[in-house]
Motif scaffolding. Structure first.
Motif, PDB file in Angstrom:
ATOM      1  N   PRO A 104      -5.517 -26.445  -1.048  1.00  0.00           N
ATOM      2  CA  PRO A 104      -5.273 -25.031  -0.726  1.00  0.00           C
ATOM      3  C   PRO A 104      -4.994 -24.175  -1.956  1.00  0.00           C
ATOM      4  O   PRO A 104      -5.457 -23.025  -2.040  1.00  0.00           O
ATOM      5  N   GLY A 105      -4.266 -24.718  -2.921  1.00  0.00           N
ATOM      6  CA  GLY A 105      -3.984 -23.963  -4.135  1.00  0.00           C
ATOM      7  C   GLY A 105      -5.223 -23.746  -4.980  1.00  0.00           C
ATOM      8  O   GLY A 105      -5.415 -22.674  -5.568  1.00  0.00           O
ATOM      9  N   VAL A 106      -6.090 -24.768  -5.059  1.00  0.00           N
ATOM     10  CA  VAL A 106      -7.342 -24.625  -5.804  1.00  0.00           C
ATOM     11  C   VAL A 106      -8.219 -23.556  -5.153  1.00  0.00           C
ATOM     12  O   VAL A 106      -8.814 -22.713  -5.835  1.00  0.00           O
ATOM     13  N   LEU A 107      -8.292 -23.560  -3.835  1.00  0.00           N
ATOM     14  CA  LEU A 107      -9.083 -22.553  -3.131  1.00  0.00           C
ATOM     15  C   LEU A 107      -8.532 -21.154  -3.377  1.00  0.00           C
ATOM     16  O   LEU A 107      -9.306 -20.197  -3.568  1.00  0.00           O
ATOM     17  N   LEU A 108      -7.227 -21.032  -3.395  1.00  0.00           N
ATOM     18  CA  LEU A 108      -6.600 -19.739  -3.664  1.00  0.00           C
ATOM     19  C   LEU A 108      -7.000 -19.235  -5.050  1.00  0.00           C
ATOM     20  O   LEU A 108      -7.304 -18.053  -5.238  1.00  0.00           O
ATOM     21  N   ALA A 109      -7.001 -20.136  -6.024  1.00  0.00           N
ATOM     22  CA  ALA A 109      -7.385 -19.761  -7.388  1.00  0.00           C
ATOM     23  C   ALA A 109      -8.859 -19.366  -7.466  1.00  0.00           C
ATOM     24  O   ALA A 109      -9.221 -18.370  -8.109  1.00  0.00           O
ATOM     25  N   ILE A 110      -9.720 -20.142  -6.818  1.00  0.00           N
ATOM     26  CA  ILE A 110     -11.155 -19.844  -6.828  1.00  0.00           C
ATOM     27  C   ILE A 110     -11.412 -18.438  -6.293  1.00  0.00           C
ATOM     28  O   ILE A 110     -12.205 -17.668  -6.863  1.00  0.00           O
ATOM     29  N   ARG A 111     -10.740 -18.107  -5.217  1.00  0.00           N
ATOM     30  CA  ARG A 111     -11.006 -16.837  -4.543  1.00  0.00           C
ATOM     31  C   ARG A 111     -10.366 -15.636  -5.227  1.00  0.00           C
ATOM     32  O   ARG A 111     -10.598 -14.496  -4.805  1.00  0.00           O
ATOM     33  N   ASN A 112      -9.586 -15.890  -6.270  1.00  0.00           N
ATOM     34  CA  ASN A 112      -8.932 -14.784  -6.978  1.00  0.00           C
ATOM     35  C   ASN A 112      -9.322 -14.657  -8.432  1.00  0.00           C
ATOM     36  O   ASN A 112      -9.157 -13.595  -9.038  1.00  0.00           O
ATOM     37  N   ILE A 113      -9.838 -15.720  -9.045  1.00  0.00           N
ATOM     38  CA  ILE A 113     -10.000 -15.723 -10.496  1.00  0.00           C
ATOM     39  C   ILE A 113     -10.975 -14.678 -11.015  1.00  0.00           C
ATOM     40  O   ILE A 113     -10.775 -14.113 -12.097  1.00  0.00           O
ATOM     41  N   LEU A 114     -12.006 -14.353 -10.273  1.00  0.00           N
ATOM     42  CA  LEU A 114     -13.000 -13.409 -10.779  1.00  0.00           C
ATOM     43  C   LEU A 114     -12.449 -11.993 -10.887  1.00  0.00           C
ATOM     44  O   LEU A 114     -13.078 -11.118 -11.509  1.00  0.00           O
ATOM     45  N   ASN A 115     -11.277 -11.763 -10.321  1.00  0.00           N
ATOM     46  CA  ASN A 115     -10.609 -10.461 -10.439  1.00  0.00           C
ATOM     47  C   ASN A 115      -9.505 -10.477 -11.490  1.00  0.00           C
ATOM     48  O   ASN A 115      -8.785  -9.490 -11.654  1.00  0.00           O
ATOM     49  N   MET A 116      -9.342 -11.605 -12.188  1.00  0.00           N
ATOM     50  CA  MET A 116      -8.288 -11.726 -13.202  1.00  0.00           C
ATOM     51  C   MET A 116      -8.803 -11.304 -14.571  1.00  0.00           C
ATOM     52  O   MET A 116     -10.002 -11.182 -14.804  1.00  0.00           O
ATOM     53  N   LYS A 117      -7.838 -11.101 -15.474  1.00  0.00           N
ATOM     54  CA  LYS A 117      -8.151 -10.836 -16.871  1.00  0.00           C
ATOM     55  C   LYS A 117      -7.290 -11.726 -17.749  1.00  0.00           C
ATOM     56  O   LYS A 117      -6.124 -11.973 -17.434  1.00  0.00           O
ATOM     57  N   GLY A 118      -7.857 -12.224 -18.841  1.00  0.00           N
ATOM     58  CA  GLY A 118      -7.095 -13.024 -19.787  1.00  0.00           C
ATOM     59  C   GLY A 118      -6.715 -14.377 -19.233  1.00  0.00           C
ATOM     60  O   GLY A 118      -7.409 -14.956 -18.390  1.00  0.00           O
ATOM     61  N   VAL A 119      -5.566 -14.882 -19.684  1.00  0.00           N
ATOM     62  CA  VAL A 119      -5.027 -16.160 -19.218  1.00  0.00           C
ATOM     63  C   VAL A 119      -3.931 -15.887 -18.199  1.00  0.00           C
ATOM     64  O   VAL A 119      -2.987 -15.144 -18.481  1.00  0.00           O
ATOM     65  N   VAL A 120      -4.058 -16.473 -17.038  1.00  0.00           N
ATOM     66  CA  VAL A 120      -3.021 -16.367 -16.008  1.00  0.00           C
ATOM     67  C   VAL A 120      -2.463 -17.769 -15.796  1.00  0.00           C
ATOM     68  O   VAL A 120      -3.217 -18.714 -15.553  1.00  0.00           O
ATOM     69  N   TYR A 121      -1.137 -17.902 -15.901  1.00  0.00           N
ATOM     70  CA  TYR A 121      -0.498 -19.221 -15.853  1.00  0.00           C
ATOM     71  C   TYR A 121       0.445 -19.312 -14.655  1.00  0.00           C
ATOM     72  O   TYR A 121       1.380 -18.534 -14.538  1.00  0.00           O
ATOM     73  N   GLY A 122       0.168 -20.243 -13.758  1.00  0.00           N
ATOM     74  CA  GLY A 122       1.080 -20.515 -12.646  1.00  0.00           C
ATOM     75  C   GLY A 122       0.577 -19.990 -11.316  1.00  0.00           C
ATOM     76  O   GLY A 122       0.203 -18.815 -11.195  1.00  0.00           O
ATOM     77  N   LEU A 123       0.565 -20.860 -10.328  1.00  0.00           N
ATOM     78  CA  LEU A 123       0.095 -20.481  -8.993  1.00  0.00           C
ATOM     79  C   LEU A 123       0.979 -19.424  -8.358  1.00  0.00           C
ATOM     80  O   LEU A 123       0.533 -18.663  -7.498  1.00  0.00           O
TER      81      LEU A 123
END
Length: 267
Positions: free
Chosen positions: A243-262
């Motif tokens: 579930p955490g990996v899926l959450l990251a997949i569905r949000n990462i393309l809207n991120m910028k730079g390095v984001v650390y921590g679920l």
């Protein structure tokens, strides 16, 4: 139909990789287009993950897989020796990275911050993708305001290469934000066997257990006047991370730079 996320997975031949594959391949908005490892080369990932063959096989050359499959996102569950090279390769091709491999240093994260800026492509790193583990860390941070005496015991399978775990380090970093650095234990304590009192981080002690049969477990023990408080999380199977990996997949393309921590995606 909404366009699917195009995913490649590095570390596909490991136990974690296999379970992550099995979990994400079932999602209608995800298409796994490539897999990389030095094990199981040529194995169809559908069959490997316990499903029907999908004509995508595990290969051993990451850059070639990226060129051939044109993914949007790389998921990395490899090892501390391989992860930085994998992320550099992905970023050079403007492929976003979701990283579950632990062992990255602060210097590594600084380098990644520069690379994400250079390539205008994000990297998301989480020491633990289990939602319960993230809540455990958050609760421990809150408890640290009232119970400054704390020790962390983390337990993992005997093939884990780094110690303490990324989760333990992140937990102590979060607690350190809630308390002042202080000495714990007797002022003149000594160790009959070096390392008996565990690792040291800003006054906190951390103990790493490595045994077959374990997966990922952590307890944070706080001591106070006449009482103790224990906050514990157990991953009983590796699919707890899906579930955490899926959450990251569905949000990462809207991120910028390095984001650390679920936790960045939860509150």
């Amino acid at each position: 139909m909404t366009e699917k996320y195009r995913i490649i997975l590095t570390g596909a031949g490991g136990k974690m990789g296999k379970d992550i594959l099995a979990g994400i391949m079932k999602e209608p908005d995800i298409q796994v287009v490539g897999a990389v490892d030095f094990k199981m080369i040529g194995k169809d990932i559908g069959f490997y993950a316990g499903e029907e063959a999908i004509n995508v096989t595990i290969q051993d050359k990451l850059e070639q897989v990226i060129i051939d499959t044109k993914p949007q996102i790389m998921i990395d569950f490899t090892n501390p020796q391989a992860v930085m090279k994998n992320i550099r390769t992905a970023l050079s091709h403007k492929v976003a990275s979701v990283v579950g491999t632990t062992g990255l240093t602060s210097h590594d994260v600084e380098e990644l911050a520069e690379l994400t800026e250079k390539h205008q492509t994000p990297v998301f790193i989480a020491p633990n993708f289990a939602l319960g583990a993230v809540l455990m860390m958050r609760f421990a941070q809150e408890a640290g305001k009232y119970f400054p005496h704390v020790e962390v015991i983390e337990k993992h399978h005997d093939q884990k290469m780094d110690a303490p775990s990324g989760t333990a380090l992140k937990t102590m970093e979060m607690i350190a934000e809630s308390r002042k650095e202080m000495h714990q234990g007797a002022s003149h304590e000594f160790e009959k066997i070096p390392g008996s009192r565990g690792g040291y981080y800003q006054g906190m002690r951390v103990h790493s257990v490595r045994l077959p049969g374990l997966i990922a477990h952590q307890e944070v023990i706080f001591g106070g006047q006449g009482q103790t408080l224990t906050i514990r999380h157990d991953s009983l199977s590796r699919d707890s991370f899906v579930p955490g990996v899926l959450l990251a997949i569905r949000n990462i393309l809207n991120m910028k730079g390095v984001v650390y921590g679920l936790e960045k995606l939860l509150w």
